[in-house]
Design a protein around this motif. Structure first.
Motif, PDB file in Angstrom:
ATOM      1  N   GLY A 133      65.044  88.463  11.892  1.00 43.55           N
ATOM      2  CA  GLY A 133      66.389  87.949  11.694  1.00 43.55           C
ATOM      3  C   GLY A 133      66.733  87.570  10.280  1.00 43.55           C
ATOM      4  O   GLY A 133      67.854  87.126  10.010  1.00 43.55           O
ATOM      5  N   GLN A 134      65.792  87.755   9.342  1.00 43.68           N
ATOM      6  CA  GLN A 134      66.015  87.321   7.966  1.00 43.68           C
ATOM      7  C   GLN A 134      66.102  88.476   6.971  1.00 43.68           C
ATOM      8  O   GLN A 134      66.307  88.247   5.775  1.00 43.68           O
ATOM      9  CB  GLN A 134      64.871  86.405   7.515  1.00 43.68           C
ATOM     10  CG  GLN A 134      64.646  85.175   8.383  1.00 43.68           C
ATOM     11  CD  GLN A 134      63.445  84.377   7.901  1.00 43.68           C
ATOM     12  OE1 GLN A 134      63.496  83.752   6.837  1.00 43.68           O
ATOM     13  NE2 GLN A 134      62.366  84.408   8.654  1.00 43.68           N
ATOM     14  N   VAL A 177      66.939  91.069  17.396  1.00 45.35           N
ATOM     15  CA  VAL A 177      66.466  89.774  17.894  1.00 45.35           C
ATOM     16  C   VAL A 177      67.396  89.317  19.017  1.00 45.35           C
ATOM     17  O   VAL A 177      68.619  89.241  18.822  1.00 45.35           O
ATOM     18  CB  VAL A 177      66.430  88.719  16.766  1.00 45.35           C
ATOM     19  CG1 VAL A 177      65.965  87.369  17.323  1.00 45.35           C
ATOM     20  CG2 VAL A 177      65.528  89.182  15.625  1.00 45.35           C
ATOM     21  N   THR A 189      70.114  92.399  13.553  1.00 46.10           N
ATOM     22  CA  THR A 189      70.304  91.272  12.637  1.00 46.10           C
ATOM     23  C   THR A 189      70.416  91.666  11.167  1.00 46.10           C
ATOM     24  O   THR A 189      70.478  90.796  10.301  1.00 46.10           O
ATOM     25  CB  THR A 189      69.137  90.285  12.785  1.00 46.10           C
ATOM     26  OG1 THR A 189      67.903  90.969  12.495  1.00 46.10           O
ATOM     27  CG2 THR A 189      69.081  89.718  14.196  1.00 46.10           C
TER      28      THR A 189
END
Length: 281
Positions: free
Chosen positions: A129-130, A183, A188
């Protein structure tokens, strides 16, 4: 970027760097539903992941490896809050070696021993998610043996090689990357697939049609998974003779064709700008 009678990249640069040992692991197939990313770009996050071949690596025959398009793009991304950059590109990478291992290049900016796709999936999962964006250029080395630049003749294997490339990109590489970026059922991050310029346009004008065919296949492969970044047109498109080749590549200033096909610092800046314009950030 496709040719038959020029030595492989690794045989030329190998004396310049220390060889590294690779352990080859087959990446399992992961299913992911196609999406329509162009209409739903997410924007930059903390991590930028660059994947692909020698262009993504930022290779230049003068051994300047610090002014590639991923380096330029990351400089821009930092102004948007991106603080981490991993470049896993392997010079000489094909779509098959990206999946199975065996990339002939010995240069690495980011350390890993597994196949590039597996390393990328593990990185995305470790930073779930990053990671956004992810950029990828892959496929042209699959066609390396299908053009003889001395005669400009095209091998009858071209269609088979294109089919292999399509299968690898469409059914393994892009689905696994999208799955690793998903996710709780939501994608994401942004995934960008670059197409290719034609460095041979001025010495073999018939390769323009080959480059256009390759790029059409890449666009079809990306549909529903990745946003395509057009590099072909900013590099002069189908013009022959192409006045941009001498400025944006090393074709007019370096004697070894297999190295001269790479972009110059100026050419890499053009590629980075194309990504920025497509991404909108």
């Amino acid at each position: 970027m496709i040719q038959r009678n020029v030595p492989r990249f690794s045989r030329i640069v190998a004396p310049l760097v220390l060889a590294c040992c690779l352990a080859f692991v087959l990446v399992p197939s992961v299913a992911a539903a196609p999406r329509s990313p162009a209409a739903t770009l997410i924007g930059p996050k903390a991590y930028y992941l660059a994947l692909g071949d020698s262009l993504a690596f930022g290779f230049q025959p003068d051994l300047d490896f610090t002014h590639g398009y991923t380096d330029d793009f990351y400089s821009n991304l930092q102004s948007h809050g991106v603080s981490h950059y991993a470049n896993m590109a392997c010079p000489g990478e094909t779509s098959s070696s990206m999946i199975n291992g065996g990339c002939s290049g010995v240069l690495r900016k980011y350390p890993y021993i597994e196949p590039q796709l597996q390393a990328a999936v593990e990185y995305l999962q470790a930073h779930a998610g990053q990671v956004s964006p992810v950029t990828l250029d892959i496929g042209v080395n699959d066609l390396l043996g299908d053009l003889n630049t001395s005669t400009c003749a095209v091998s009858s294997n071209l269609s088979n090689d294109l089919a292999t490339m399509d299968n690898n990109i469409r059914h393994t590489i892009l689905p696994q990357l999208v799955a690793a970026m998903t996710v709780n059922g939501k994608v994401t991050g942004d995934l960008f697939l670059l197409n290719y310029y034609d460095p041979f346009a001025n010495i073999c004008p018939n390769t323009v049609a080959l480059a256009e065919t390759l790029n059409q296949h890449l666009a079809a492969d990306a549909s529903g998974y990745a946003t395509v970044v057009d590099i072909f047109d900013p590099f002069g498109g189908a013009a022959t003779p192409n006045p941009d080749i001498c400025t944006y590549t090393w074709m007019c200033s370096f004697p070894i064709t297999s190295l001269a096909i790479h972009a110059t610092t100026t050419g890499y800046q053009v590629m980075a700008k194309a990504i920025e314009q497509t991404a909108g950030y």
